[in-house]
Design an enzyme around this catalytic site. Structure first.
Site, PDB file in Angstrom:
ATOM      1  N   CYS A  66     -39.799  25.305 -20.694  1.00 56.37           N
ATOM      2  CA  CYS A  66     -39.531  23.819 -20.472  1.00 56.37           C
ATOM      3  C   CYS A  66     -40.092  22.669 -21.215  1.00 56.37           C
ATOM      4  O   CYS A  66     -41.056  22.669 -21.159  1.00 56.37           O
ATOM      5  CB  CYS A  66     -40.124  23.257 -19.056  1.00 56.37           C
ATOM      6  SG  CYS A  66     -40.009  21.918 -18.438  1.00 56.37           S
ATOM      7  N   CYS A  86     -41.467  19.417 -20.005  1.00 55.77           N
ATOM      8  CA  CYS A  86     -42.833  20.226 -19.458  1.00 55.77           C
ATOM      9  C   CYS A  86     -43.860  20.655 -19.312  1.00 55.77           C
ATOM     10  O   CYS A  86     -44.748  19.786 -20.333  1.00 55.77           O
ATOM     11  CB  CYS A  86     -42.425  20.752 -18.367  1.00 55.77           C
ATOM     12  SG  CYS A  86     -41.346  20.890 -17.256  1.00 55.77           S
ATOM     13  N   ASP A  87     -44.244  21.172 -20.930  1.00 51.62           N
ATOM     14  CA  ASP A  87     -45.113  21.638 -21.861  1.00 51.62           C
ATOM     15  C   ASP A  87     -45.315  21.179 -23.150  1.00 51.62           C
ATOM     16  O   ASP A  87     -46.256  21.468 -24.025  1.00 51.62           O
ATOM     17  CB  ASP A  87     -45.021  23.447 -21.888  1.00 51.62           C
ATOM     18  CG  ASP A  87     -44.739  23.226 -19.994  1.00 51.62           C
ATOM     19  OD1 ASP A  87     -45.723  23.584 -19.664  1.00 51.62           O
ATOM     20  OD2 ASP A  87     -44.634  24.531 -20.165  1.00 51.62           O
TER      21      ASP A  87
END
Length: 304
Positions: free
Chosen positions: A131, A134-135
């Site tokens: 992701c 997300c990261d």
């Protein structure tokens, strides 16, 4: 606990189904095993949903969730452990209890595919990510790789290139599967480097990702990249093994259901990415949710 309609999944399909089922006058419960919104929460920007010019996937998911819960619909974060769908009284068990319903809508979405190469599993969460939204913030100024050739991989490459020093886009074919608009945008971005006809043979590093070993599928030549992160975006796969033996699945593991979202079992419907279909988008998932909910409500009413 007993309900008229039990919905398995809290993504766009499941939440749209909950909205339409509630408005149809039946009692509804939504069970979601991980995160409200499903795969849409991994999308940095949604620009193709009618009526919404631009919105993040997280914000869209939250808007859907708040709309549903604002109507008093019960949404629970619980993972089903067993299913009984092939009986008049449907039942789904979780670690917290047993839920019964007259109709069930399966809207469990899909899961992300993995590369299956050495180092991927060992370094997951230590530089290997699925992701970018997300990261990606953890790799500001770093050199990273994206593996894949579809829209998600192209979007992730553009997203990461805004903050990373360099982004290596690795794809096993000589052309991208994603949209031409995204592909052209990627080719114009100076800090995105293309590695076509290439696959990842190994992700290297001890405590965290240090690089990747690539192989050219046409020549067999191997190259090594020094990297801080590897983002995997090689597509999605159905997660329907638990339904085998009850619901009819196609050869790829998707639930066999047409545009009416009806499965082979009376009172059981499939909505969104989990079912057999040509197009898997947020809008088609939401549309499936509406169709399945109205079908389920009609089924419940027919029992009375």
């Amino acid at each position: 606990m007993k309900y008229d309609v039990l919905i398995l999944g809290g993504g766009p399909a499941g939440l749209a189904a909950a909205l339409y089922a509630k408005r149809a006058g039946v009692s509804v419960l939504v069970l979601e095993r991980s995160i409200y919104g499903g795969q849409v929460t991994n999308t940095p920007t949604v620009e193709n949903y009618p009526g919404i010019l631009n919105i993040s996937g997280v914000d869209l998911a939250m808007a859907l969730y708040e709309q549903v819960t604002g109507l008093g619909i019960e949404v629970r974060l619980e993972e089903p452990v067993s299913y009984q769908l092939d009986a008049p009284a449907k039942a789904v068990a979780t670690a917290r209890g047993l839920y019964e319903a007259k109709a069930v809508i399966v809207a469990n979405g899909v899961k992300r595919r993995t590369l299956g190469c050495p180092g991927e599993e060992r370094l997951a969460g230590r530089g290997v990510s699925y992701c970018a939204a997300c990261d990606g913030a953890f790799f500001q100024g770093a050199e990273v790789a994206i593996v894949g050739g579809g829209n998600t991989a192209l979007e992730d490459a553009l997203f990461l290139s805004n903050n990373c020093a360099a982004v290596h886009l690795i794809h096993r074919r000589d052309q991208f599967r994603g949209s031409s608009i995204l592909a052209e945008a990627v080719k114009k971005r100076q800090n995105i480097h293309l590695h076509l006809n290439s696959v990842v043979e190994e992700i290297t590093g001890e405590e965290k990702v240090a690089g990747a070993r690539l192989r050219d599928v046409t020549t067999g030549e191997e190259t090594r990249l020094e990297l801080s992160g590897v983002f995997v975006a090689v597509g999605l796969a159905p997660d329907n093994a638990a339904f085998a033996g009850q619901l009819a699945l196609d050869g790829a593991g998707y639930i066999q259901a047409g545009e009416d979202c009806r499965t082979n079992l009376a009172g059981v419907f499939a909505a969104g990415d989990t079912r057999t279909k040509e197009v898997r988008q947020i809008i088609t998932a939401a549309a499936d949710g509406a169709v399945a909910a109205l079908g389920a409500a009609n089924y419940v009413n027919s029992l009375e």
